[in-house]
Scaffold this motif. Structure first.
Motif, PDB file in Angstrom:
ATOM      1  N   HIS A  86       0.827  -1.210   0.000  1.00 53.89           N
ATOM      2  CA  HIS A  86       0.000   0.000   0.000  1.00 53.89           C
ATOM      3  C   HIS A  86       0.863   1.263   0.000  1.00 53.89           C
ATOM      4  CE1 HIS A  86      -3.048   2.927   1.112  1.00 53.89           C
ATOM      5  NE2 HIS A  86      -2.373   3.226   2.208  1.00 53.89           N
TER       6      HIS A  86
ATOM      7  N   HIS B 191       3.011   7.972   6.060  1.00 50.06           N
ATOM      8  CA  HIS B 191       1.662   8.413   6.439  1.00 50.06           C
ATOM      9  C   HIS B 191       0.930   7.412   7.332  1.00 50.06           C
ATOM     10  CE1 HIS B 191       0.234   5.803   3.154  1.00 50.06           C
ATOM     11  NE2 HIS B 191      -0.993   5.943   3.648  1.00 50.06           N
ATOM     12  N   ASP B 192       1.185   6.120   7.127  1.00 54.37           N
ATOM     13  CA  ASP B 192       0.482   5.100   7.916  1.00 54.37           C
ATOM     14  C   ASP B 192       1.393   4.430   8.940  1.00 54.37           C
ATOM     15  OD1 ASP B 192      -2.151   5.184   7.072  1.00 54.37           O
ATOM     16  OD2 ASP B 192      -1.889   3.723   5.461  1.00 54.37           O
TER      17      ASP B 192
ATOM     18  N   ASP C 205      -3.687   8.557  -1.232  1.00 52.55           N
ATOM     19  CA  ASP C 205      -3.985   7.470  -0.292  1.00 52.55           C
ATOM     20  C   ASP C 205      -5.336   6.835  -0.614  1.00 52.55           C
ATOM     21  OD1 ASP C 205      -3.667   5.840   1.964  1.00 52.55           O
ATOM     22  OD2 ASP C 205      -4.608   7.314   3.291  1.00 52.55           O
TER      23      ASP C 205
HETATM   24 FE   LIG Z   1      -2.864   4.743   3.723  1.00 55.58          FE
END
Ligand SMILES: [Fe+2]
Length: 257
Positions: free
Chosen positions: A64, A101-102, A200
């Motif tokens: 991802h 970001h995650d 995203d």
């Molecule tokens: Fe994400």
């Protein structure tokens, strides 16, 4: 969904190459060291705990994140093409925000956020392949990610803080203070948060399409994309990937896939 050992390894190489290519200064090595320290965990992390969300399978996280990096670079060009002033952020800020970001989904130094679901009913009925690890105190994903970066001496800019914090856009009501302001002076001074959010969202939607749309076809026969199929040479490619890995812990985990 199950990624081959070869795909897991290729994704990890791509992940680190993005750092090598786009991150500068002394934080580049710090970031590489940070991800090296936790690679056994991160390579096999899912991107979410529930299969109805996205990429809730081993390796889903890196898969991802790599897609978000690519999407963010493309999305930035689209915004520029429509007249957006992309000089309000740097390409390094864009990629740094996408890569991290995650990160908060990782958990803390000691414990993973997502552990395999032990309740069979929840697995079967709710699609929860994983469950939250109760050993970890609650924190929102962006907060934990930013905490991990600062606690490992990895500095981030104001733009990066804002983009990571608000990457879920208005899906997270906590972001209203940044994204729902009506006064011009309270609106973000850069479009970076919107570009990252769109990247995203696009990545997650495409992951849903890859994993789920084939299952909804009229014959209900899954025809997953080539990258995600377990090919007939799985044993040899797995052996090849295992041979090239130095970490014993990672080897053990890959071997059990
Ligand atoms: Fe994400």
């Amino acid at each position: 969904m199950k990624l081959t050992a070869e795909k897991l390894q290729a994704n990890w190489v791509e992940f680190n190459t993005n750092i090598e290519t786009h991150i500068t200064g002394d934080r580049k090595q710090k970031l590489l060291d940070f991800y090296k320290k936790f690679e056994d965990r991160i390579i096999l992390m899912p991107a979410s705990h529930k299969k109805e969300y996205h990429s809730a399978f081993p390796g889903g996280y890196v898969d991802h994140v790599n897609r978000v990096v690519k999407a963010a670079l493309s999305m930035s060009a689209v915004w520029e093409g429509f007249g957006c002033d992309i000089t309000t952020f740097t390409q390094e800020e864009l990629v740094f925000s996408a890569i991290n970001h995650d990160l908060g989904k990782m958990g803390d130094e000691e414990h993973e956020s997502y552990i395999p679901q032990t309740d069979q009913w929840r697995r079967d009925k709710l699609g929860e392949e994983y469950m939250h690890n109760k050993k970890i105190a609650f924190a929102a994903v962006p907060d934990r990610g930013l905490f991990l970066l600062q606690s490992h001496g990895i500095q981030y800019t104001f733009n990066e803080m804002l983009a990571i914090q608000t990457h879920d856009g208005l899906y997270d009501s906590a972001n209203e203070k940044y994204l729902k302001a009506f006064m011009p002076e309270q609106k973000p001074r850069t479009s970076l948060p919107f570009i990252l959010h769109q990247a995203d969202m696009m990545a997650a939607r495409i992951e849903f399409e890859i994993e789920w749309l084939p299952k909804f076809s009229k014959n209900s026969v899954a025809t997953p994309k080539k990258n995600y199929t377990l090919n007939s040479n799985i044993k040899s490619s797995k052996a090849k990937a295992l041979n090239s890995m130095s970490s014993p812990g990672l080897k053990n985990m890959l071997d059990s896939l």
